[in-house]
Motif scaffolding. Structure first.
Motif, short mmCIF file in Angstrom:
data_model
loop_
_atom_site.label_atom_id
_atom_site.label_comp_id
_atom_site.label_asym_id
_atom_site.label_seq_id
_atom_site.Cartn_x
_atom_site.Cartn_y
_atom_site.Cartn_z
N ALA A 1 50.04 -9.54 -34.34
CA ALA A 1 49.32 -8.34 -33.91
C ALA A 1 50.20 -7.44 -33.04
O ALA A 1 50.19 -6.22 -33.21
N ALA A 2 50.96 -8.03 -32.13
CA ALA A 2 51.83 -7.23 -31.25
C ALA A 2 52.92 -6.53 -32.05
O ALA A 2 53.26 -5.38 -31.78
N ILE A 3 53.44 -7.20 -33.04
CA ILE A 3 54.49 -6.62 -33.88
C ILE A 3 53.91 -5.53 -34.79
O ILE A 3 54.48 -4.46 -34.94
N ALA A 4 52.74 -5.80 -35.38
CA ALA A 4 52.12 -4.85 -36.30
C ALA A 4 51.71 -3.56 -35.60
O ALA A 4 51.62 -2.51 -36.24
N ALA A 5 51.49 -3.61 -34.30
CA ALA A 5 51.07 -2.42 -33.56
C ALA A 5 52.17 -1.36 -33.48
O ALA A 5 51.88 -0.20 -33.18
N ALA A 6 53.41 -1.74 -33.75
CA ALA A 6 54.54 -0.79 -33.72
C ALA A 6 55.55 -1.19 -34.79
O ALA A 6 56.54 -1.85 -34.50
N PRO A 7 55.29 -0.80 -36.04
CA PRO A 7 56.18 -1.21 -37.14
C PRO A 7 57.64 -0.81 -36.94
O PRO A 7 58.54 -1.46 -37.46
N ASP A 8 57.89 0.23 -36.16
CA ASP A 8 59.27 0.67 -35.92
C ASP A 8 59.96 -0.17 -34.84
O ASP A 8 61.14 0.01 -34.58
N ARG A 9 59.23 -1.10 -34.21
CA ARG A 9 59.79 -1.91 -33.14
C ARG A 9 59.68 -3.41 -33.44
O ARG A 9 59.68 -4.23 -32.52
N VAL A 10 59.57 -3.76 -34.70
CA VAL A 10 59.36 -5.16 -35.10
C VAL A 10 60.39 -6.10 -34.50
O VAL A 10 60.04 -7.09 -33.86
N GLU A 11 61.66 -5.81 -34.68
CA GLU A 11 62.70 -6.72 -34.20
C GLU A 11 62.70 -6.84 -32.68
O GLU A 11 62.85 -7.94 -32.14
N THR A 12 62.53 -5.73 -32.00
CA THR A 12 62.51 -5.74 -30.53
C THR A 12 61.35 -6.57 -30.01
O THR A 12 61.52 -7.45 -29.16
N ARG A 13 60.16 -6.30 -30.53
CA ARG A 13 58.99 -7.04 -30.06
C ARG A 13 59.07 -8.52 -30.40
O ARG A 13 58.72 -9.37 -29.58
N ALA A 14 59.51 -8.83 -31.60
CA ALA A 14 59.64 -10.24 -31.98
C ALA A 14 60.60 -10.96 -31.04
O ALA A 14 60.32 -12.07 -30.57
N ALA A 15 61.72 -10.33 -30.72
CA ALA A 15 62.72 -10.94 -29.83
C ALA A 15 62.16 -11.13 -28.42
O ALA A 15 62.39 -12.18 -27.80
N LEU A 16 61.44 -10.13 -27.91
CA LEU A 16 60.86 -10.23 -26.56
C LEU A 16 59.87 -11.38 -26.48
O LEU A 16 59.91 -12.19 -25.54
N ILE A 17 58.99 -11.46 -27.45
CA ILE A 17 57.97 -12.51 -27.45
C ILE A 17 58.61 -13.88 -27.65
O ILE A 17 58.30 -14.83 -26.93
N ASP A 18 59.49 -13.99 -28.62
CA ASP A 18 60.12 -15.29 -28.89
C ASP A 18 60.90 -15.81 -27.70
O ASP A 18 60.84 -17.00 -27.38
N ALA A 19 61.60 -14.92 -27.00
CA ALA A 19 62.35 -15.35 -25.82
C ALA A 19 61.40 -15.81 -24.71
O ALA A 19 61.64 -16.83 -24.07
N ALA A 20 60.32 -15.06 -24.51
CA ALA A 20 59.36 -15.42 -23.46
C ALA A 20 58.62 -16.71 -23.78
O ALA A 20 58.30 -17.49 -22.88
N TRP A 21 58.37 -16.95 -25.05
CA TRP A 21 57.60 -18.13 -25.45
C TRP A 21 58.45 -19.35 -25.78
O TRP A 21 57.93 -20.38 -26.19
N ALA A 22 59.75 -19.25 -25.60
CA ALA A 22 60.64 -20.37 -25.96
C ALA A 22 60.23 -21.68 -25.29
O ALA A 22 60.40 -22.75 -25.87
N ALA A 23 59.66 -21.61 -24.10
CA ALA A 23 59.27 -22.81 -23.37
C ALA A 23 57.79 -23.17 -23.53
O ALA A 23 57.31 -24.14 -22.96
N VAL A 24 57.05 -22.41 -24.34
CA VAL A 24 55.63 -22.70 -24.54
C VAL A 24 55.53 -23.89 -25.51
O VAL A 24 56.08 -23.84 -26.62
N PRO A 25 54.86 -24.96 -25.10
CA PRO A 25 54.76 -26.15 -25.94
C PRO A 25 54.19 -25.82 -27.33
O PRO A 25 53.17 -25.14 -27.44
N GLY A 26 54.87 -26.26 -28.35
CA GLY A 26 54.43 -26.05 -29.72
C GLY A 26 54.93 -24.78 -30.37
O GLY A 26 54.79 -24.60 -31.58
N TRP A 27 55.52 -23.86 -29.59
CA TRP A 27 55.95 -22.59 -30.18
C TRP A 27 57.29 -22.72 -30.87
O TRP A 27 58.25 -23.23 -30.30
N THR A 28 57.34 -22.28 -32.08
CA THR A 28 58.59 -22.10 -32.82
C THR A 28 58.48 -20.76 -33.53
O THR A 28 57.49 -20.49 -34.19
N ALA A 29 59.44 -19.92 -33.32
CA ALA A 29 59.41 -18.57 -33.89
C ALA A 29 59.53 -18.61 -35.40
O ALA A 29 60.04 -19.49 -35.97
#
Length: 92
Positions: free
Chosen positions: A64-92
């Motif tokens: 949902a966060a990525i779809a809200a700005a199709p022109d910022r897909v890579e940036t948003r994905a990278a921000l979220i994935d980096a922040a969630w790297a330590a969240v149990p169960g998360w794999t990008a």
């Protein structure tokens, strides 16, 4: 003194908060203290989502966060994935 316990929220509310944080973080210079604070807040939203709905809720919120700005897909994905790297169960 310990931090006050956060009130549980539903995945839709957490996802809305996540989107607001991601939008705010996009406008902050990398490496700044404010950026670190927003990244920590995004991680906490991920922890909340994992507790509320598991990995599926994390995936849906990221999508949902990525779809809200199709022109910022890579940036948003990278921000979220980096922040969630330590969240149990998360794999990008």
């Amino acid at each position: 003194m310990s931090a006050p316990a956060r009130k549980p929220q539903d995945p839709a509310t957490i996802t809305a908060g996540l989107l607001s944080l991601v939008v705010a973080l996009e406008g902050i210079p990398a490496g700044s203290p404010a950026g670190a604070a927003y990244t920590a807040a995004i991680r906490r939203r991920g922890e909340d989502l994992a507790a509320a709905g598991g990995v599926e809720a994390l995936r849906e919120a990221r999508t949902a966060a990525i779809a809200a700005a199709p022109d910022r897909v890579e940036t948003r994905a990278a921000l979220i994935d980096a922040a969630w790297a330590a969240v149990p169960g998360w794999t990008a």
